[in-house]
Design a protein around this motif. Structure first.
Motif, PDB file in Angstrom:
ATOM      1  N   SER A 284      -3.114   0.192  -3.838  1.00  0.00           N
ATOM      2  CA  SER A 284      -2.539  -1.105  -3.473  1.00  0.00           C
ATOM      3  C   SER A 284      -2.047  -1.831  -4.727  1.00  0.00           C
ATOM      4  O   SER A 284      -2.612  -1.676  -5.827  1.00  0.00           O
ATOM      5  CB  SER A 284      -3.585  -1.961  -2.748  1.00  0.00           C
ATOM      6  OG  SER A 284      -4.045  -1.316  -1.578  1.00  0.00           O
TER       7      SER A 284
ATOM      8  N   ARG B 252       2.766  -4.720   3.256  1.00  0.00           N
ATOM      9  CA  ARG B 252       1.812  -4.899   4.349  1.00  0.00           C
ATOM     10  C   ARG B 252       1.739  -6.371   4.807  1.00  0.00           C
ATOM     11  O   ARG B 252       2.028  -6.681   5.948  1.00  0.00           O
ATOM     12  CB  ARG B 252       0.424  -4.430   3.900  1.00  0.00           C
ATOM     13  CG  ARG B 252       0.314  -2.924   3.709  1.00  0.00           C
ATOM     14  CD  ARG B 252       0.506  -2.191   5.032  1.00  0.00           C
ATOM     15  NE  ARG B 252       0.449  -0.750   4.870  1.00  0.00           N
ATOM     16  CZ  ARG B 252      -0.690  -0.038   4.927  1.00  0.00           C
ATOM     17  NH1 ARG B 252      -1.852  -0.658   5.102  1.00  0.00           N
ATOM     18  NH2 ARG B 252      -0.657   1.267   4.763  1.00  0.00           N
TER      19      ARG B 252
ATOM     20  N   ILE C  70      -8.870  -5.234  -0.388  1.00  0.00           N
ATOM     21  CA  ILE C  70      -7.688  -4.398  -0.191  1.00  0.00           C
ATOM     22  C   ILE C  70      -8.042  -2.944  -0.482  1.00  0.00           C
ATOM     23  O   ILE C  70      -9.052  -2.664  -1.172  1.00  0.00           O
ATOM     24  CB  ILE C  70      -6.536  -4.874  -1.100  1.00  0.00           C
ATOM     25  CG1 ILE C  70      -6.930  -4.755  -2.582  1.00  0.00           C
ATOM     26  CG2 ILE C  70      -6.114  -6.310  -0.745  1.00  0.00           C
ATOM     27  CD1 ILE C  70      -5.815  -5.100  -3.536  1.00  0.00           C
ATOM     28  N   PRO C  71      -7.221  -2.035   0.001  1.00  0.00           N
ATOM     29  CA  PRO C  71      -7.500  -0.626  -0.324  1.00  0.00           C
ATOM     30  C   PRO C  71      -7.411  -0.383  -1.824  1.00  0.00           C
ATOM     31  O   PRO C  71      -6.433  -0.794  -2.463  1.00  0.00           O
ATOM     32  CB  PRO C  71      -6.416   0.149   0.426  1.00  0.00           C
ATOM     33  CG  PRO C  71      -6.003  -0.773   1.520  1.00  0.00           C
ATOM     34  CD  PRO C  71      -6.140  -2.162   0.970  1.00  0.00           C
TER      35      PRO C  71
ATOM     36  N   VAL D 130       0.874  -1.184   0.000  1.00  0.00           N
ATOM     37  CA  VAL D 130       0.000   0.000   0.000  1.00  0.00           C
ATOM     38  C   VAL D 130       0.904   1.224   0.000  1.00  0.00           C
ATOM     39  O   VAL D 130       1.724   1.386   0.918  1.00  0.00           O
ATOM     40  CB  VAL D 130      -0.943  -0.005   1.214  1.00  0.00           C
ATOM     41  CG1 VAL D 130      -1.828   1.249   1.183  1.00  0.00           C
ATOM     42  CG2 VAL D 130      -1.806  -1.267   1.208  1.00  0.00           C
TER      43      VAL D 130
END
Length: 380
Positions: A66, A51, A61-62, A46
């Protein structure tokens, strides 16, 4: 121009805004959902920061910030390109290999090395050249397992730091140069011709030994048969001689009896009334009377003349004929099983000085090495 179009089509502006929002939502959801296959793991970053590792399944996930990097957790095959090397005895060879690897720690494989596959392949190439250069030509051609083990041992330590395990290394081909191959072929051909000549000589020698043994056994059997025939012929001649002697003796006795009867007849024709007869003549007359009357024919001495007395039987060995014949048969009888064992022993080389081709070649090689190592004596 834009405001003019929006005024011409009433309600078009809110529609476009709605479409844009829908597209943004779809892209956002697509960016948030990450699907990981069962045979792999993915490293998540990220804003460029590591991570965690994503396990198999669906993970959120973001979005937009990401990135993921997939790592195959199965055993993978790496082809090592053909390498050229110089052996310890200065002989050029070429070789290629196959390396089987497996990612054990995806985090190390992501953080510790740029491209683990390329790194392992390059390391295997240099290790292969180093191992071949530390061995002689004959060892590189014969000790394939040793080469595999040494390459794997050299790869284990650096690959462990990358989170990769080398499961196996297999060298596929090791080929010397064309000139060396031709020399090896000539050497192999000469060695085969040498062994063929030794085998042929050994075969001829063994055949001669077997032929001699067969002739020996044949001569023994023939000699035993001739010996038996001669002994039987001699025994027959002896018995025939004694029988003829006994027959002549019996015929002589008959002649004496007949002569005595003629004498008695002449005495009876004479005028005298008193006669003096010898005892032998009386005995002969008695025998003749028995023959005339036919009494005691089986017990008569004349007919018993065919029976031999003990001295005669012992002289000609009549009582020992059966024993002699038995001894001859025992001497002439050959032990078939013993002959077969002797033949097998001759075929296998036992009991003779026949050596196997490998022993002859080894002795010749030892003699050649000794002659080369022995220093020449200097003249005083």
């Amino acid at each position: 121009m834009g405001p003019v179009v929006l005024q011409l089509i009433p309600g078009l502006g809110p529609l476009l805004v709605g479409v844009l929002v829908l597209l943004l939502a779809i892209v956002t959801v697509y960016q948030m959902v990450e699907i990981v296959d069962a045979y792999e793991k993915k490293a998540l970053t990220v804003f460029g920061e590591y991570r965690r590792l994503l396990e198999p399944g669906i993970t959120f996930i973001p979005p937009f910030v990401s990135r993921t990097y997939a790592f195959d957790m199965r055993t993978q095959t790496l082809d090592v390109p053909r390498q050229e090397a110089i052996t310890r005895d200065n002989s050029p060879v070429t070789a290629d290999a196959v390396v089987y690897i497996k990612v054990m720690d995806a985090k190390k494989a992501f953080l510790e090395v740029d491209d683990y596959k390329m790194a392992v392949s390059n390391l295997a190439q240099t290790t292969l050249r180093a191992v071949l250069g530390d061995m002689e030509l004959d060892d590189t051609l014969n000790k394939r397992q040793e080469i595999n083990a040494r390459i794997r041992k050299e790869l284990d330590e650096p690959t462990d730091e990358w989170g990769v395990r080398v499961e196996s290394v297999e060298v596929r081909e090791v080929n010397p140069s064309k000139d060396v191959q031709q020399a090896m072929e000539q050497q192999t051909s000469a060695e085969r011709r040498r062994r063929a000549m030794i085998l042929e000589a050994q075969g001829e020698r063994r055949s001669a030994v077997e032929t001699a043994q067969g002739e020996k056994q044949s001569n023994i059997i023939r000699a035993q048969g001739e010996k038996q025939s001669q002994i039987l012929e001699a025994q027959g001649d002896a018995i025939s001689t004694v029988l003829r002697a006994k027959s002549a003796e019996s015929m002589g006795e008959r002649a004496v009896i007949d002569k005595g009867m003629e004498t008695l007849e002449r005495i009876g024709q004479g005028e005298s009334t008193t006669f003096v007869l010898p005892q032998e003549l009386t005995s002969l007359v008695g025998r003749y009377g028995k023959q005339l009357t036919g009494s005691d024919v089986q017990d008569s001495q004349a007919l018993d003349s065919l029976d031999f007395d003990e001295e005669t039987r012992e002289l000609i060995g009549l009582d020992d004929i059966e024993e002699i014949l038995g001894q001859i048969d025992e001497a002439a009888e050959m032990d078939i099983e013993e002959l077969e064992q002797e033949a097998e022993a001759i075929k296998s080389g036992a009991g003779t000085d026949i050596k196997s081709p490998d022993e002859v070649v080894e002795e010749a090689d030892q003699g050649a090495d000794f002659s080369r190592e022995e220093p020449e004596s200097e003249p005083e």
